[in-house]
Motif scaffolding. Sequence first.
Motif, PDB file in Angstrom:
ATOM      1  N   TYR A 146       0.857  -1.173   0.000  1.00 27.36           N
ATOM      2  CA  TYR A 146       0.000   0.000   0.000  1.00 27.36           C
ATOM      3  C   TYR A 146       0.906   1.241   0.000  1.00 27.36           C
TER       4      TYR A 146
ATOM      5  N   TYR B 227      -2.535  -5.164  -9.776  1.00 21.84           N
ATOM      6  CA  TYR B 227      -1.984  -3.825  -9.564  1.00 21.84           C
ATOM      7  C   TYR B 227      -3.060  -2.760  -9.753  1.00 21.84           C
ATOM      8  N   VAL B 228      -2.879  -1.658  -9.069  1.00 23.81           N
ATOM      9  CA  VAL B 228      -3.716  -0.498  -9.349  1.00 23.81           C
ATOM     10  C   VAL B 228      -3.329   0.023 -10.729  1.00 23.81           C
ATOM     11  N   ASP B 229      -4.295   0.569 -11.435  1.00 23.64           N
ATOM     12  CA  ASP B 229      -4.049   0.967 -12.832  1.00 23.64           C
ATOM     13  C   ASP B 229      -2.869   1.918 -12.984  1.00 23.64           C
TER      14      ASP B 229
ATOM     15  N   GLU C 174      -3.649   3.845  -0.235  1.00 23.64           N
ATOM     16  CA  GLU C 174      -4.042   3.249  -1.514  1.00 23.64           C
ATOM     17  C   GLU C 174      -3.384   1.884  -1.679  1.00 23.64           C
TER      18      GLU C 174
END
Length: 113
Positions: free
Chosen positions: A37, A59-61, A46
């Motif tokens: 995070y 994964y986060v974009d 996040e």
Amino acid sequence: QVQLVESGGGLVQAGGSLRLSCAASASIFNSYSMAWYRQAPGKQRELVATITSGGRTDYVDSVKGRFTISRDKVKNIVYLQMYSLKPDDTAVYYCAAPILSTWGQGTQVTVSS
């Protein structure tokens, strides 16, 4: 007491690379998903990347194609390899075993423009 200890943060110029490490104190973490995070100043924490016990990653974009999460079950270490760093990546990065409600202390990553 099981714990997670991050290392590898620092100051880097935009476009540079860093590799974060998360050392787990016990092999129990190998049986669970792990995550990285981050929390930037004034922003909510996040979720950046996750890896399951079997090695499936997500994964986060905003970091797809630039960050890679991996784990070494022999050494009980989870890594976050970060390439093409941007100033927006500046944050404190935390390693976590969410299902065990265990977090590391965080490591600062600062990307200068």
